[in-house]
Design an enzyme around this catalytic site. Sequence first.
Site, PDB file in Angstrom:
ATOM      1  N   ASN A   1      45.299  43.789  39.119  1.00  8.15           N
ATOM      2  CA  ASN A   1      44.333  43.150  40.010  1.00  8.15           C
ATOM      3  C   ASN A   1      44.801  42.949  41.442  1.00  8.15           C
ATOM      4  O   ASN A   1      44.014  43.050  42.374  1.00  8.15           O
ATOM      5  CB  ASN A   1      43.933  41.787  39.428  1.00  8.15           C
ATOM      6  CG  ASN A   1      42.917  41.072  40.284  1.00  8.15           C
ATOM      7  OD1 ASN A   1      41.755  41.448  40.323  1.00  8.15           O
ATOM      8  ND2 ASN A   1      43.353  40.048  41.009  1.00  8.15           N
TER       9      ASN A   1
ATOM     10  N   ASP B   1      45.914  42.737  32.094  1.00 10.04           N
ATOM     11  CA  ASP B   1      45.667  41.379  32.553  1.00 10.04           C
ATOM     12  C   ASP B   1      44.362  41.304  33.348  1.00 10.04           C
ATOM     13  O   ASP B   1      43.997  42.233  34.074  1.00 10.04           O
ATOM     14  CB  ASP B   1      46.846  40.949  33.442  1.00 10.04           C
ATOM     15  CG  ASP B   1      46.767  39.509  33.891  1.00 10.04           C
ATOM     16  OD1 ASP B   1      46.734  38.616  33.025  1.00 10.04           O
ATOM     17  OD2 ASP B   1      46.728  39.268  35.113  1.00 10.04           O
TER      18      ASP B   1
ATOM     19  N   HIS C   1      38.195  40.702  36.655  1.00  8.15           N
ATOM     20  CA  HIS C   1      38.325  40.746  38.111  1.00  8.15           C
ATOM     21  C   HIS C   1      38.524  42.160  38.638  1.00  8.15           C
ATOM     22  O   HIS C   1      38.598  42.364  39.850  1.00  8.15           O
ATOM     23  CB  HIS C   1      39.515  39.891  38.549  1.00  8.15           C
ATOM     24  CG  HIS C   1      39.478  38.502  38.008  1.00  8.15           C
ATOM     25  ND1 HIS C   1      38.675  37.523  38.537  1.00  8.15           N
ATOM     26  CD2 HIS C   1      40.124  37.932  36.964  1.00  8.15           C
ATOM     27  CE1 HIS C   1      38.840  36.406  37.847  1.00  8.15           C
ATOM     28  NE2 HIS C   1      39.704  36.636  36.886  1.00  8.15           N
TER      29      HIS C   1
ATOM     30  N   GLU D   1      42.771  41.393  28.409  1.00 11.16           N
ATOM     31  CA  GLU D   1      42.417  39.983  28.548  1.00 11.16           C
ATOM     32  C   GLU D   1      41.103  39.895  29.323  1.00 11.16           C
ATOM     33  O   GLU D   1      41.071  40.050  30.537  1.00 11.16           O
ATOM     34  CB  GLU D   1      43.509  39.218  29.300  1.00 11.16           C
ATOM     35  CG  GLU D   1      43.175  37.750  29.438  1.00 11.16           C
ATOM     36  CD  GLU D   1      43.737  37.113  30.709  1.00 11.16           C
ATOM     37  OE1 GLU D   1      43.935  35.892  30.695  1.00 11.16           O
ATOM     38  OE2 GLU D   1      43.956  37.828  31.702  1.00 11.16           O
TER      39      GLU D   1
END
Length: 489
Positions: free
Chosen positions: A101, A233, A237, A263
Site C-alpha cells: 500500500n 496486507d 486500500h 487481509e
Amino acid sequence: MNGVIMQFFHWYYEGNLWKEFLEKADDLKEIGITAVWFPPATKGGLGKEGRGYDVYDLYDLGEFDQKGTVATRYGTKEEYLTAIQKAHDIGMSVYADIVLNHRIGGDEKEDIIVHEVNGENRNKMVGDSFSASAFTKFTFPGRNGKYSDFIWDFHCFSGIDTIVKDNNEKQGVFKIHNTSGQEWNDSVSHQFGNYDYLMGADVEYRNPEVVTEMKRWIKWYVDTTKVDGLRLDALKHISYDFLKEWIIYIKTELKPDIFIMGELWKDEVVKINDFSEFMEDLLCYFDVPLHYHFYNASNEEEKYDLRNILDGTLLSQNPRCSVSFVENHDTQKLQALESVVKDWFKPIAYTLILMNENAYPCIFYPDLYGAEYTDLSEGKEIKVSMPKVHLLPLLLKARQEFAHGEQINYFDDPNCIAWMRKGDEKHKGCIIIISNNGERAKEINLGKENANSEYFDFLQQRKDKIKSDENGRAVFKVNARSVSIWIQK
C-alpha cells in the site's frame, strides 16, 4: 492433511525472529504446524523500530546499511533465507507478509502540487490546491541500484500525510497531483468516501511504470526467497484492478501453486464475498467476521447464543477461501483494531477452528508461547501480559489425530453445542462438546457400530469415563465454560 498456519510474531516482538524460528521449528512441526507466516522482511523507514509494515525498500531484506541499520527488526537477509530453508527442510511451508500500500522514509524532498482532503470524506477537498514539498523521492542510496535501479518519485504516489509549506510542516491527508490525475483511484474500498489513502506515501497503481516495477520486484522476491505463499496486507486500500492483474501474473508467470491470503478487514461477510467474486477466488481471506463472533462471545459470556457462532462467517459461507483465526497482531491489546478475545474463551475459539472439517486455522504466537510487553506510545508506560493458551498444544494434537471424516453438528442449545467427527480408515473420530455457561451434557447417537463403547476426554478436563448403550447412544459431559473432546478408548 489437516494444515495449520502459525503467525510466528506479534506486534511487540523483540529479538532475532529468524534465529528463534530455527530453534523452534522442529517442535512446531512436531505439534502439527504445517505453515509459518513470517512478518514483513523488508527494510522499514523506521529502521529497527519499525515492524516491517513501514516499508522503505522492498529489495532490502536486511542486506544494506539503510535507515541506520543493516539488519531489519527481525534479523539479516542471510538469517531470513536460512529460516526459510529450515522450514523447507522439515516440510513446512513459508508465507511471506507483503505490504503493497505505501512507502515510508523518503530520501529526498520534491516540490509538488497537493490539495488537502477531509479525513472523514476523502472525496471532499478542503480549500484550493497549493504548492508544497514532501519526501516523495526514494533513491535507496545504500543499495545503489543493486537488483533494481527504479527511482520512486511523486508520480508513483497518490497521497501523503506530511507536507512542508512556507517552512512549516503540516500533517493531514493530501492528494498529490501527478500524471495519474487529481482524484483518488476509485477501485478501492469506499469507506470514508474513498479509502485509497491509509498512511505514508500512498502507492499509485494507475501508473504503469509502478505496476511493471512491482511485477519485477515480486519475481525477484519469489526467486530469491523461494517462499510458498504470500500474506497481503491492507487489501481494501489497494487498487482492486492492480491486485487482480498482479496476482494473475504471479500465478501464471511465476508460481502457479503459490498460496495467497489477504487481509480484507471487513466484518460483514457479504463484502468479503463480493470482493472474492471480483478476484475470481484467486486468494483466501482472514475470517474477520468469525474473529468478531469470538470477541463478542467472550464478552457476552452465557448471554451469547452459541448456536449462531458460525453464522455469517466466511467459514460457513465460503470455506474454500477462508483462513480462520482467533487473534492477530492488529487485534492484540493497545493496537488500532484492539478486540481481545478473553482468556476463558480462547480454548473454545481454538477448538471451533482446529476441529472443524472446513477450516484452515491460523494460531497466534502469544497464544502458544505467551508474551509480555510494554507500550510507551501514549506517553505513559503500559505493561501487558498475554498468557499462553495451555490447551493449545493438546488441541493441535487432537486436530492431527482425530479431526478427520464427516462432521455432524449438534448446535441445538444456546449455551452448549457439540459436533462429531466420524473419522476415516486411518484415524479415530471424536465428539467435541462446548459450554459457555455451567456444567452441561448432550446425548449423541453414535450408531450401533459403537454400542457398549467407552470414551475418555482427550483434553483431560474431565476425569470420568462415558459408556454408550446397546444402541450406541451416550450422554457426553462438559465442565462449566469449558470444552471436552471425547475419544473412544
